[in-house]
Structure formats: structure tokens, C-alpha cells
Design a protein around this motif. Structure first.
Motif, PDB file in Angstrom:
ATOM      1  N   GLU B 364       0.882  -1.219  -0.096  1.00  0.00           N
ATOM      2  CA  GLU B 364      -0.007  -0.060  -0.015  1.00  0.00           C
ATOM      3  C   GLU B 364       0.832   1.351  -0.211  1.00  0.00           C
ATOM      4  N   LEU B 365       2.189   1.329   0.591  1.00  0.00           N
ATOM      5  CA  LEU B 365       3.002   2.399   0.626  1.00  0.00           C
ATOM      6  C   LEU B 365       3.337   2.670  -0.873  1.00  0.00           C
ATOM      7  N   GLU B 367       1.802   1.944  -3.323  1.00  0.00           N
ATOM      8  CA  GLU B 367       0.244   2.398  -4.423  1.00  0.00           C
ATOM      9  C   GLU B 367       0.171   3.813  -3.899  1.00  0.00           C
ATOM     10  N   ALA B 368       0.269   4.056  -2.451  1.00  0.00           N
ATOM     11  CA  ALA B 368       0.015   5.463  -2.172  1.00  0.00           C
ATOM     12  C   ALA B 368       0.974   6.627  -2.689  1.00  0.00           C
ATOM     13  N   ALA B 369       2.375   6.231  -2.969  1.00  0.00           N
ATOM     14  CA  ALA B 369       3.307   6.808  -3.725  1.00  0.00           C
ATOM     15  C   ALA B 369       2.857   6.966  -5.247  1.00  0.00           C
ATOM     16  N   ARG B 370       2.336   5.964  -5.785  1.00  0.00           N
ATOM     17  CA  ARG B 370       1.986   6.034  -7.143  1.00  0.00           C
ATOM     18  C   ARG B 370       0.796   6.964  -7.360  1.00  0.00           C
ATOM     19  N   MET B 371      -0.208   6.966  -6.285  1.00  0.00           N
ATOM     20  CA  MET B 371      -1.364   7.810  -6.544  1.00  0.00           C
ATOM     21  C   MET B 371      -0.869   9.122  -6.132  1.00  0.00           C
ATOM     22  N   ASP B 372       0.383   9.420  -5.425  1.00  0.00           N
ATOM     23  CA  ASP B 372       1.100  10.766  -5.165  1.00  0.00           C
ATOM     24  C   ASP B 372       1.821  11.246  -6.367  1.00  0.00           C
ATOM     25  N   ILE B 383      11.149   6.086  -1.209  1.00  0.00           N
ATOM     26  CA  ILE B 383      10.096   5.340  -0.299  1.00  0.00           C
ATOM     27  C   ILE B 383      10.847   3.782   0.256  1.00  0.00           C
ATOM     28  N   LEU B 387      13.354   2.851   3.436  1.00  0.00           N
ATOM     29  CA  LEU B 387      12.490   1.739   4.426  1.00  0.00           C
ATOM     30  C   LEU B 387      13.384   0.459   4.536  1.00  0.00           C
TER      31      LEU B 387
END
Lengths: 361, 473
Positions: B364-365, B367-372, B383, B387
Motif C-alpha cells: 500500500e505504501l 501504491e500510495a506513492a503511485r497515487m502521489d 520510499i 525503509l
């Protein structure tokens, strides 16, 4: 303002089809909730809209433009994840500004947008903390804030409240509704909780096993469910279902229950359907406890006193489960036998075979 | 620190488990520490002491005495010269510069008798003095060559006639120089004191070696001339040791003035640092990018790629050595540092270790970055890499140690180019075909341990988290 249209959208993993062709038209500015039990494909559908999953077949249109092949980054949508997916190594400020830096916004603009969003969501006090130092509710706000600063065409929420405790969930629910009021963006919200769906949505899409069961306003779904699944899924406590036979007589249509009791159906609502096996549906609140004779009887097996209302659980003479809600507090005890009169305007009738509603639309 | 080290399981008193734990820890500590201490102590021993294979832990030497053997008209004379300065005793171990720094002529002029003859020979003054006499007296020009002339050539010249008329001192000098007389010899012996087996009186003796495994040690008394060899019980010997730390073992190679060594140690050290840093940086970049793709992307043949990478783990590196050599040759990087750096850049173990760690990062991290609107490169850089830092650091440490200690790849890649030698090749060079410079080798081995030790000290906390989380060793 952004409208989203799904035209016969399908999704397969290998040979397994999980979404079987969904048509949906979400008008601009609407708060639309996808609701359904686990595994019904509501999250998959949302991820397809977001661009995180490929669309196997069908057309996905945002503002009339087909976006099937456009990457998530370029669709201009923002998503709030169930786990929040905050970047754990970045401060809250950095979490909020990351997406803006990626689209090369000027620094001043980023700063003002982050500060506005933080003020609006009341997270301006901990902009320099890391997500690990925040409580669940605060993280939730940051996740929403990350979506807000992007000023997206539409917001996508993937079960954002499921990790919060009950009290916080109710509060945040109100905040998301308020956010929608204020921003006016199109929002798509996925949940398995029908209460969330009922309270927040302009329109609800009920999904089951990759199919759209019904799409409409909350009360429309409540008052005129298209089939037994929607009728059972929407509303709490759940609608009672009693097996019955539909008998088309000369003057009127009669619903004959298993224990031989007859209930006449109004022709206004049901027309003149042919005789067939059917299921009668009646919501717990539409049953009235009465001393005089009534078509339904119930042996009480459990009583829940909630103060403002009482929920009575029991069985019919034919051993079908029944639930009744009575206003206020009750003197009914376990073991009592009750006569129940259904509100004739609130009776639902479903075909026993297809489970579709027989009510006239 | 002290509270941590003295922690007990129960309340205050040591239980059996405590004793066993501390015993085990101490055992493990000593197991690792003793060889390092041994190396450290040996690295400051003098070359002389190491060549003697003196197994004493203390660096330094016994008090020494010079035993002289001088051939005279009335036969061999064996006697001891005491109180000689260290530079005279160790003359043959001194560097040319150190020899030149001494006032040899002044020292010799203060000596008399047979001692002067022995010291003249020992300090290498026979030849210059003889040549001076030959030149001053106008003696025949074949005299300097006489020693190396063939028997028939010697028969053609009359050496006795040539030497006739010289002063006794010059006559003796030239006889020694031309080999008519055996030269006087001086050897350094250990000065011990022990009771005389006959009289029981404590005397000083000169012995060539003290070997505690032998019951008797042959010795000659220091205060007598031409005394017979006496067998002394080894246990009765008393020798003085003067602790002497041979810092020159470190200073000479590091300052490039080591005798008999053809490689420049500081150059090797620099090469090793370059290879380690550049190599580790490339390794981390390549491995983490490969691991990112294998852990977070779904593509056709993904499992096959992973299996292929892991399969290379099962091939011993020695088997691919010839292939590596051929590849280095063919690409023309042989003999340069790139020849060492590039072959070891992608390590299957590292890819696997990082992949296992990255699998634990939530999708999800990303994917969140892709959405960003983050690009894939940015997702990796901003990211995933931060990590995965514990695992990357752990691999970094391992890579540093692998690179620093690697001998095989440098041997294959740069064996013929001394300018590109790494430290491990350098250490190998101290033991050549004709010379063995173990004292330098021990000292430089000690130096080569320092960087890896420092890396462990500063980064060890990453090792524990990184290795624990990725389930790798």
C-alpha cells in the motif's frame, strides 16, 4: 467537478473472473458508497478506478474520457487507504507535501496548501512528527490530509474507518461528510458497514460476488430493495424473511404464510402478479405487537433492551426466525408469545426462485 | 556498561545458568580475541626475533653479546666482546640509511686487537680499507679481483710477492680481503647467567638459542677465551629480556621505506579503500534495484528469475574463476581497479537478502506513492530504499568485509600490475620467492584489520536489525 462512469467493467485474475461486468454512473460531486460483504469486489473496483489494477474489459471514463490505459499518477485522483499507508520515515509535513513535490508545484504553493489542509483537519500541531508518534485517529486525518492537499478530481476511500474504535469512527464519519460538503468533490467510499453507507452516501452501490445488485439513494435502497440480498444487507436489525405462497385471487392477491395465515397485498404496490412460491420480507420496525389477533406469532427467545428501543428475538410457529423492534422499554420476557401485525405498506415480497422483488417500481 | 556486564538472572546471586552464560561468553570472547592479541604482539617483534621463531609473547629481545671468531697465526681464537652498542650487534638488520648514519670509522678506531679485526669484518670495512691500501701503496691492479679469479689464473700471478713488504696490519688486511685468510666473524648470542656445572659458581655464558624443549643448551663462558663448549641444563639459564617494540614494522611499509619489498603498502591501502567503497556502493545500488523489482513488481518469469539468481549461489566461485578472468581480459579492464570492482558487483546473496526484507514493506505504501504521482525511480529512491535501510546497511557491512578481504578476484584481475594491488595481494607480496618479510606482514595484517573493525563498531546495530529482519546470515 468530475463524473466517473463504469461501462461493463470486468476484471479477471488469470482465468478467474472476479468482476462480472459492472455499469455505474457516478455524477459529479456525488458521495458514492460501494458496500457489500467481504470478497464482493468492492475494493478491487475502487482500485481499478484508482488505476492500481488493470481493467480487464470494459471502459472506465473520468469526465467522459476513457482512462483505462492511463497510469494512477496521471488520473488526478487521491486515495485514502485502509492502513493509511503513511510513509513511516517522513514527517507529517513531508507526507503531505510528497505528492505535491512530485508534480513540481512551487514551494510557496506547497507550503500554503499543506498548512491549509493541516488547519482544516486540525493536525497543524504535529506537522513535524513521524506517523509512528501519532494515534490512530491522527494518522487517519493525516491520510485524509494527504489526499486533500492534492486537490484531486475525486477522492477514493478504501475502508478508511475500519481501524478506528467505535467512538472515533462515528466522529470521523461526520468529518468526512463535512469534508464532502465543504469541498464538493466526487467521492467514492468503500465499506462493508451498511451504517456507514446509509449515513454518508448520496448514492449506494450494493455489490455481491462481483455483480452490482442495486445502485440508488440510501432510502431508496431501504424502502424499495431490488432483491432479497439488498433487503437483507441494508437496515439493522436485518429484515425478517418468511416463506409464503403467492396466490392470485379474483379480487385481490393473497400472501399465504406457512402456518396458513393470509395477508392481503395492495394492488397499488404489487399489481396483479401470478401465483408462485414467494418470500415475505418485513423490517423489524414494521411489526406491531398487538393483543388482538394478528397474522404473525412469535415465541420470544431473547430480549435486548437498549433503552430507547427494545429488540425482541424469537421464532415463528414454523420455526422461522423473527426480530421485532419495539419503541421504548418493554415488559416482554423470554418465553412470552406475541401477536404481530405487519404494517401493510411496508411488506416486501420476493420471488422465492429469483429472489427479485415483486414490488412495482 | 558495568551494570549490563554484571547482570544476573536471579536476584543478586549468580545462579548456575549465570555461571554457564558468563563462561560461554568468556570462552567465545577469548576464542576470537586471543588470535588477534597474538597477532598484535607478534607484529611488533623485531625481524630478528621473528626469524628466530621466538614464540615468546613479549616483543623484544634477550640481552645479547657478540661472539667473535678470529683466525690468527696460532689458530682460531674464540672470544666474547661485551658492551657493544645495539647498532653494531644488529648491523646486518639495519637499512642502508641507518648503516650510513653510524660513525663506523670512529667506532673502529677506538677498538684494538682481535676485537678490532672481528668488528672490521662484521661492519663490512674490510673491502673499502683494502682497496684504499691497494691504491695508496700502488699494489697490482688484479688484487681486488684475486678472490674471484680461477685457479689457473691465480697460478699465473704471485700473490706472496705482491704482498711482500707490507706492514703486518696491512698484510693481514689484504690476506683477509683476498681470501688467503678466513675473515674474522662476529655472531650475536644470547647472554645468560647460569651456575657452572663444575664449580657451581654463577658465570655469564653466551648461547645461540634458548629452546626450552631441550634439556641441555650448549654454551661458552663469556669471560674465557677459546673455552670449550659446556652443556648447561636449560632450566638453570637466566636470561634478561629487554622489551623492545619494533614500530618500524609499521613505519617502514607505511612510509614506503621497507627493505626488500617491491610493493607500496600505502598504495595498496588506497586501492583497497577505493575498491571497497566504490564496489560496495555499486553492489548496494544494483542489488537493491534488483531486489525491488523482484519483490514489488509482478512480471512474467519472476519466479524463474529469482530461481536463476539463487541458483548461482550454488556454484562455487572457484568454478567461474576462469570465466571471470576471460571476461576481464576480453573487456580490457584487466589490470585496473575496475577489474576488481565490476566482477563482484551483483551478489545473489545480497539480492536475496534485500528481496526478503523488501517483501515485508507493505504494498500500500508503494501504491500510495503511485497515487502521489511519484515515478518508479522516485518510489525506489524515496520510499523503498529508506525503509529498507537496515537491510541495505547490513548488506553494506557484509560487502565491505567481502571486498576488503577478497584475495581471489584481485589475484585474477590485477596480478601483473603492482600499482593496482589491493591490501590482500600486498600481504601476499611480503612473502616472496627469495625474501620473507614476516615482520612487515604481521604488522600490515594488523593494519588491514583496522577498517573492518571500525565498520563493525560503528554499524553493528544495523547488522543485528537487518539480519534479524531479513532472516539471513
Amino acid at each position: 467537478m468530475t463524473s466517473i462512469q463504469l461501462k461493463n467493467i470486468k476484471k479477471s485474475y488469470g482465468k478467474t473472473e472476479v468482476i462480472h461486468g459492472i455499469d455505474l454512473d457516478i455524477p459529479s460531486g456525488e458521495f458514492c458508497v460501494f458496500v457489500g460483504p467481504s470478497g464482493c469486489g468492492k475494493s478491487t473496483l475502487l482500485r481499478m478506478i484508482a488505476g492500481l489494477e488493470d481493467v480487464t474489459a470494459g471502459d472506465l471514463l473520468i469526465d467522459g474520457a476513457r482512462v483505462n490505459g492511463i497510469s494512477a499518477a496521471k488520473r488526478g485522483l487521491a486515495m485514502v487507504f485502509q492502513s493509511y499507508a503513511l510513509y513511516p520515515h517522513m514527517s507529517v509535513r513531508k507526507n503531505l507535501s510528497f505528492g505535491l513535490e512530485n508534480i513540481n508545484l512551487p514551494k510557496a504553493e506547497i507550503k500554503s496548501r499543506v498548512e491549509d489542509a493541516a488547519r482544516m483537519l486540525q493536525i497543524d500541531g504535529y506537522l513535524d512528527r513521524k506517523p509512528g508518534q501519532l494515534s490512530g485517529g491522527q494518522r487517519q486525518r493525516v491520510a485524509i490530509g494527504r489526499a486533500v492537499v492534492r486537490e484531486p478530481r475525486a477522492f477514493l476511500f478504501d475502508e478508511p474507518l475500519s481501524n478506528l474504535d467505535a467512538e472515533l469512527r462515528v466522529a470521523t464519519r461526520g468529518e468526512i461528510s463535512a469534508l464532502h460538503q465543504r469541498l464538493g468533490n466526487t467521492m467514492i467510499y468503500v465499506t462493508h458497514d451498511q451504517v456507514e453507507a446509509m449515513t454518508m452516501a448520496d448514492k449506494i452501490a450494493v455489490l455481491r460476488a462481483g455483480r452490482l445488485e442495486q445502485f440508488g439513494a440510501p432510502l431508496e435502497l431501504y424502502n424499495a430493495p431490488a432483491n432479497m440480498f439488498v433487503a437483507g444487507f441494508i437496515g439493522s436489525p436485518r429484515m425478517n424473511f418468511l416463506k409464503a405462497g403467492l396466490i392470485a385471487g379474483a379480487g385481490q392477491t393473497i400472501l399465504r404464510l406457512q402456518d396458513g395465515q393470509d395477508i392481503a397485498l395492495s394492488t397499488d404496490r404489487f399489481g396483479r402478479p401470478a401465483s408462485r412460491p414467494a418470500v415475505m420480507g418485513i423490517r423489524p420496525g414494521d411489526l406491531e405487537i398487538t393483543d388482538s389477533d394478528a397474522p404473525l406469532h412469535m415465541q420470544v427467545t431473547a430480549v435486548e433492551q437498549l433503552g430507547s428501543e427494545s429488540i425482541l428475538f424469537g421464532t415463528s410457529p414454523c420455526d422461522e426466525e423473527l426480530v421485532v423492534t419495539a419503541r421504548g422499554q418493554t415488559a416482554v420476557r423470554v418465553g412470552d408469545r406475541l401477536n404481530l401485525r405487519p404494517n401493510p405498506d411496508a411488506i416486501h415480497v420476493f420471488d422465492a426462485q429469483s429472489e427479485e422483488s415483486l414490488a412495482l417500481q | 556498561m558495568w551494570a549490563f556486564l554484571t547482570r544476573t538472572q536471579g536476584r543478586g546471586r549468580l545462579t548456575l545458568v549465570d555461571w554457564l552464560s558468563y563462561g560461554y561468553l568468556a570462552f567465545g570472547f577469548l576464542l576470537i580475541f586471543i588470535p588477534v592479541v597474538w597477532l598484535g604482539l607478534n607484529s611488533v617483534k623485531t625481524a630478528f626475533q621473528i626469524e628466530r621463531q621466538d614464540i615468546s609473547l613479549i616483543p623484544g629481545d634477550y640481552t645479547r653479546v657478540a661472539r667473535a671468531t678470529v683466525q690468527g697465526p696460532d689458530g682460531k681464537r674464540i672470544f666474547f666482546i661485551t658492551d657493544l652498542p645495539d647498532w653494531v650487534l644488529n648491523w646486518r638488520d639495519l637499512s642502508a640509511a641507518d648503516q650510513a648514519a653510524q660513525d663506523v670509522a670512529g667506532f673502529l678506531s677506538a677498538q684494538t686487537g682481535d676485537a678490532a679485526l672481528a668488528l672490521r669484518s662484521h661492519l663490512g670495512q674490510t673491502e673499502p680499507q683494502a682497496l684504499a691500501v691497494i691504491a695508496a701503496q700502488g699494489l697490482p691492479d688484479w688484487l681486488p679481483r684475486y678472490r674471484t679469479m680461477s685457479a689457473s689464473a691465480k697460478a699465473e700471478v704471485n700473490i706472496e710477492a705482491a704482498l711482500a713488504g707490507l706492514s703486518p696490519a696491512n698484510d693481514r688486511l689484504l690476506r683477509e680481503f683476498t681470501g688467503l685468510y678466513p675473515g674474522a666473524r662476529l655472531t650475536s648470542q644470547i647472554l645468560v647467567s647460569a651456575p657452572d656445572p663444575q664449580t657451581g659458581e654463577i658465570r655469564q655464558w653466551g648461547v645461540s638459542n634458548i629452546d626450552i624443549k631441550r634439556a641441555f643448551t650448549p654454551a661458552r663462558p663469556v669471560d674465557a677465551v677459546n673455552a670449550k663448549v659446556t652443556k648447561l641444563p636449560t632450566a638453570s639459564l637466566q636470561a634478561d629480556r629487554n622489551v623492545q617494540i619494533a614500530w618500524e614494522n609499521y613505519i617502514d611499509p607505511l612510509s614506503g621505506s621497507s627493505y626488500g619489498v617491491t610493493v607500496d603498502f600505502t598504495r595498496c591501502l588506497t586501492n583497497s579503500v577505493i575498491v571497497t567503497i566504490v564496489g560496495t556502493a555499486i553492489t548496494l545500488l544494483i542489488n537493491s534495484m534488483a531486489a525491488f523489482a523482484l519483490s514489488k513488481y509482478k512480471f512474467r518469469g519472476q519466479v524463474m528469475f529469482l530461481a536463476l539468481i539463487l541458483a548461482t549461489l550454488m556454484v562455487p566461485p572457484t568454478i567461474t574463476l576462469v570465466g571471470v578472468f576471460k571476461a576481464i581480459q576480453a573487456t580490457g579492464i584487466s589490470g585496473s581497479l575496475w577489474g576488481i570492482i565490476i566482477p563482484g558487483s551483483a551478489t545473489p546473496a545480497g539480492v536475496f537478502m534485500l528481496r526478503q526484507y523488501m517483501l515485508t514493506l507493505p504494498d500500500e505504501l508503494i501504491e500510495a506513492a503511485r497515487m502521489d504521482s511519484a515515478s518508479e525511480w522516485k518510489i525506489f529512491w524515496k520510499i523503498v530504499a529508506p525503509l529498507a535501510l537496515p537491510a541495505i546497511a547490513a548488506l553494506g557491512i557484509l560487502s565491505i568485509v567481502w571486498r576488503w578481504n577478497d584475495l581471489i578476484v584481485p589475484l585474477v584481475a590485477v596480478a601483473t600490475v603492482k600499482e593496482a594491488y589491493t591490501i590482500q595481494l600486498c600481504l601476499l607480496e611480503f612473502r616472496g620467492e627469495h625474501t620473507s618479510q614476516e615482520h612487515y606482514r604481521l604488522a600490515m595484517t594488523m593494519v588491514s584489520l583496522i577498517p573492518t573493525t571500525l565498520v563493525f563498531v560503528f554499524l553493528q546495530r544495523y547488522i543485528t536489525t537487518g539480519i534479524a529482519n531479513s532472516g539471513m546470515k
